[in-house]
Design a protein around this motif. Structure first.
Motif, PDB file in Angstrom:
ATOM      1  N   SER A  78      -4.148   3.956   1.702  1.00  0.00           N
ATOM      2  CA  SER A  78      -4.886   5.032   2.258  1.00  0.00           C
ATOM      3  C   SER A  78      -5.298   4.811   3.587  1.00  0.00           C
ATOM      4  O   SER A  78      -5.264   6.055   4.264  1.00  0.00           O
ATOM      5  CB  SER A  78      -6.073   5.289   1.473  1.00  0.00           C
ATOM      6  N   ARG A  84       1.023   7.966   5.212  1.00  0.00           N
ATOM      7  CA  ARG A  84       0.641   9.427   5.022  1.00  0.00           C
ATOM      8  C   ARG A  84       1.988  10.280   5.720  1.00  0.00           C
ATOM      9  O   ARG A  84       2.414  11.042   5.000  1.00  0.00           O
ATOM     10  CB  ARG A  84      -0.495   9.840   5.910  1.00  0.00           C
ATOM     11  N   ASN A 104      -0.448  -1.035  -3.562  1.00  0.00           N
ATOM     12  CA  ASN A 104      -1.445  -0.726  -2.628  1.00  0.00           C
ATOM     13  C   ASN A 104      -1.824  -2.023  -1.994  1.00  0.00           C
ATOM     14  O   ASN A 104      -2.523  -2.909  -2.721  1.00  0.00           O
ATOM     15  CB  ASN A 104      -2.410  -0.114  -3.535  1.00  0.00           C
ATOM     16  N   LYS A 111     -10.310   5.058  -2.565  1.00  0.00           N
ATOM     17  CA  LYS A 111      -9.732   5.654  -1.509  1.00  0.00           C
ATOM     18  C   LYS A 111      -8.166   5.886  -1.824  1.00  0.00           C
ATOM     19  O   LYS A 111      -7.470   6.857  -1.696  1.00  0.00           O
ATOM     20  CB  LYS A 111      -9.913   5.192  -0.131  1.00  0.00           C
ATOM     21  N   ALA A 112      -7.692   4.790  -2.302  1.00  0.00           N
ATOM     22  CA  ALA A 112      -6.392   4.822  -2.759  1.00  0.00           C
ATOM     23  C   ALA A 112      -5.826   5.686  -3.768  1.00  0.00           C
ATOM     24  O   ALA A 112      -4.872   6.513  -3.606  1.00  0.00           O
ATOM     25  CB  ALA A 112      -5.718   3.250  -3.167  1.00  0.00           C
ATOM     26  N   PHE A 115      -5.941   9.195  -2.136  1.00  0.00           N
ATOM     27  CA  PHE A 115      -4.732   9.378  -1.477  1.00  0.00           C
ATOM     28  C   PHE A 115      -3.571   9.941  -2.296  1.00  0.00           C
ATOM     29  O   PHE A 115      -2.949  10.835  -1.903  1.00  0.00           O
ATOM     30  CB  PHE A 115      -4.518   8.111  -0.979  1.00  0.00           C
TER      31      PHE A 115
END
Length: 187
Positions: A78, A84, A104, A111-112, A115
């Motif tokens: 993330s 992104r 990941n 946060k992941a 995302f």
């Protein structure tokens, strides 16, 4: 000082120039070759996975990687800006029917999850490589990195960096097209 003292330095400089100048010139002629990072895993079985679970997602296992057909393994995080950037392309590839398995990498689980909630989840299964040991075992230089795995669990191709329209056209696209898989990227 006598000029002869500089002769050994001049000889060394000429030898170094003769060795490294052709390589530098070749890299300027082909900038993509200069950026390419070799992988010793091409043609070999995908390395072992020892992943933590990822909340609410199917578990990524070695059996999935050894299954029939082409599939991708994507190391992402993330906190990774290029992740992104590539994410819409991964969504398009997944929508074309290519299973993508996400790892990941060294990330905060909350946060992941945020995302994926924000950008969509292209992954058929996800595992967490919290300590980065799996990435090390796969030879990951940094995220994102994507590996194309064949139906026998062998690594066919590695894309270091984000899957963009240009890297897709150069690397991943021809491999998928050869297998009869058509993907239209959004970029």
């Amino acid at each position: 000082m006598k000029p002869l003292y500089f002769v050994p330095f001049a000889v060394v400089a000429l030898l170094l120039g003769a060795i490294f100048l052709p390589k530098l010139m070749a890299n300027k002629a082909d900038p993509e070759a200069a950026e390419a990072l070799p992988s010793t895993f091409i043609g070999k079985p995908a390395p072992e996975l020892k992943l933590d679970g990822f909340a609410g997602q199917p578990e990524l296992t070695a059996e999935l990687l050894a299954g029939e057909g082409l599939k991708l393994v994507n190391f992402w995080a993330s906190w990774c800006a290029p992740c992104r950037v590539e994410h819409p392309n991964l969504v398009a590839i997944a929508e074309a029917g290519v299973p993508i398995y996400g790892i990941n990498y060294k990330d905060d689980p909350a946060k992941a999850a945020d995302f994926l909630a924000e950008l969509g989840n292209p992954y058929a299964a996800v595992g967490a490589d919290t300590e980065g040991r799996n990435g090390f075992g796969w030879g990951v230089y940094g995220v994102p990195e994507t590996y194309l795995i064949d139906g026998e669990g062998r690594i066919v191709l590695r894309v270091a960096g984000p899957v963009t329209s240009s890297s897709y056209a150069r690397d991943l696209g021809p491999a998928l097209e050869a297998a009869g898989i058509e993907v239209t990227l959004g970029e």
